[in-house]
Design an enzyme around this catalytic site. Structure first.
Site, PDB file in Angstrom:
ATOM      1  CG  ASN A 178      26.664  32.723  36.102  1.00 46.28           C
ATOM      2  OD1 ASN A 178      27.272  31.667  36.102  1.00 46.28           O
ATOM      3  ND2 ASN A 178      25.651  32.911  36.938  1.00 46.28           N
ATOM      4  CB  THR A 179      28.913  37.234  38.385  1.00 48.19           C
ATOM      5  OG1 THR A 179      29.755  36.119  38.096  1.00 48.19           O
ATOM      6  CG2 THR A 179      29.150  37.674  39.821  1.00 48.19           C
TER       7      THR A 179
ATOM      8  N   GLY B 241      33.325  38.274  36.217  1.00 45.49           N
ATOM      9  CA  GLY B 241      32.856  38.455  37.585  1.00 45.49           C
ATOM     10  C   GLY B 241      33.192  39.791  38.209  1.00 45.49           C
TER      11      GLY B 241
ATOM     12  CE  LYS C  52      31.855  31.472  27.524  1.00 42.67           C
ATOM     13  NZ  LYS C  52      31.637  31.990  28.886  1.00 42.67           N
TER      14      LYS C  52
ATOM     15  CB  ALA D  62      33.539  38.261  30.988  1.00 38.38           C
ATOM     16  N   GLY D  63      31.969  40.647  32.579  1.00 43.41           N
ATOM     17  CA  GLY D  63      32.144  42.015  33.030  1.00 43.41           C
ATOM     18  C   GLY D  63      30.881  42.818  33.256  1.00 43.41           C
TER      19      GLY D  63
END
Length: 274
Positions: free
Chosen positions: A217-218, A169, A108, A195-196
Site C-alpha cells: 500500500n504505502t 510502512g 485479511k 508489509a515493508g
C-alpha cells in the site's frame, strides 16, 4: 506468452479462485478515491484490501464510498482488520465487513501487537484465525516470518499466510530472506509478502525468492507519483515471477566464467601464476 519449460497457466490461486495478477494493493493513504482508482488500475491488481475501520464501503451514509470507484464486479475486495489489537475486535470487524459486502467471506486478518512497530500479535492472531475459520471465513493472515507459526495458521485453515518483509510502512524491503524461504518451504498454501516493500526491486526480490505474491500500500500511495509507481510494481512482480520460474544461474564464489565460448578460438597464452 508461455515461458519455456513452465506451465502455461501460471495463475495465483487463493481459496479456489484464480487471479492473473500476483500484486495485491491496499486502498489507504491516497489523496482521494480518484487517485486510489487510477493507481490500482495502473497496477493491474485484481485483489484490493480495505481497512473497514478507516474506509467507507457503505457504513457511513451520505459520504463517498470506495465501492463507487472500485466496483466489486471488477475487483475482489479483501476487508482487513487494520487497527485491531486483539482477537475479538478483529472478529467483530470482519463480521461487519461480511454484512456490508453481502456475505463476502475472503478476508485479511491482522492483529497488531503495539502501535509503534505494528508487529503482529501472534497468540491473538492464532486465536482469531481459529474462530474465523470455524465461522466460515476464508482467512488470509498477516503474520511474523516464523515457519512454525505459519504452519500452525495453515493447519487452522487459513487460505494464505502473509509474513512481513519488514515493518508496515517502513519501506525497508526484505530484511530476512532466509526466513521467508523457510516459510515457503514449510507451508502448502500461498505465501504472500505483506508489509515493508519500498520500491520495485523489493517486490521483484520477493517473487524471485518464490513468494506467490506481494501485498503493498504505502510503497505506491506514498510515492511522488503513485500511478507511475503502480505501473513499476506491476512490471517488477511480473519480472520477478518469470525469473523465479526460469531458474537463476548458480552463484560461483570467487570463480569467473566467460560468457562467450573459448573452444577453438585463437587466444593469447594465459599468464602464469606467480
Amino acid at each position: 506468452m508461455a515461458i519455456a519449460g513452465t506451465r502455461t497457466d501460471d495463475t495465483l490461486v487463493i481459496a479456489g479462485k484464480r487471479y492473473a495478477s500476483r500484486l495485491l494493493v491496499g486502498t489507504g493513504k491516497y489523496k482521494d478515491f480518484a487517485e486510489t482508482r487510477d493507481a490500482i488500475e495502473a497496477s493491474g491488481a485484481e485483489i484490493v484490501t480495505v481497512a473497514i475501520r478507516r474506509t467507507n464501503i457503505g457504513q457511513t451514509k451520505g459520504e463517498p464510498s470506495l465501492l463507487e470507484f472500485l466496483p466489486p464486479s471488477r475487483f475482489t475486495y479483501l476487508p482487513n482488520t487494520a487497527g485491531c489489537y486483539n482477537a475479538q475486535d478483529a472478529i467483530r470487524t470482519l463480521r461487519l465487513a461480511r454484512e456490508l459486502l453481502d456475505g463476502h467471506d475472503l478476508v485479511k486478518l491482522e492483529v497488531l501487537g503495539d502501535p509503534h512497530t505494528l508487529y503482529p500479535n501472534m497468540p491473538e492472531t492464532l486465536e482469531a484465525a481459529r474462530q474465523l475459520s470455524k465461522d466460515g471465513f476464508k482467512v488470509m493472515v498477516y503474520c511474523s516470518d516464523d515457519p512454525i507459526q505459519a504452519k500452525m495458521l495453515e493447519d487452522i485453515g487459513c487460505v494464505a499466510v502473509m509474513p512481513l518483509a519488514s515493518l508496515i510502512g517502513s519501506g525497508m524491503g526484505i530484511l530476512n530472506p532466509w526466513n521467508l524461504q523457510l516459510v515457503i518451504e514449510r507451508v502448502r498454501v500461498p505465501v504472500l509478502v505483506d508489509a515493508g516493500v519500498g520500491t520495485a526491486s523489493d517486490a521483484s526480490i520477493a517473487m524471485e525468492l518464490g513468494c506467490d505474491g506481494v501485498l503493498m500500500n504505502t510503497a505506491i500511495a506514498a510515492a511522488r507519483d503513485p500511478v507511475m509507481m503502480a505501473r513499476a510494481m506491476k512490471k517488477a512482480i511480473e519480472a520477478g515471477r518469470e525469473a523465479f520460474l526460469a531458474g537463476r544461474m548458480p552463484k560461483k564464489l570467487y570463480t569467473a566464467a566467460p560468457s562467450s565460448p573459448t573452444e577453438g578460438k585463437i587466444a593469447p597464452s594465459q599468464p602464469k601464476a606467480a
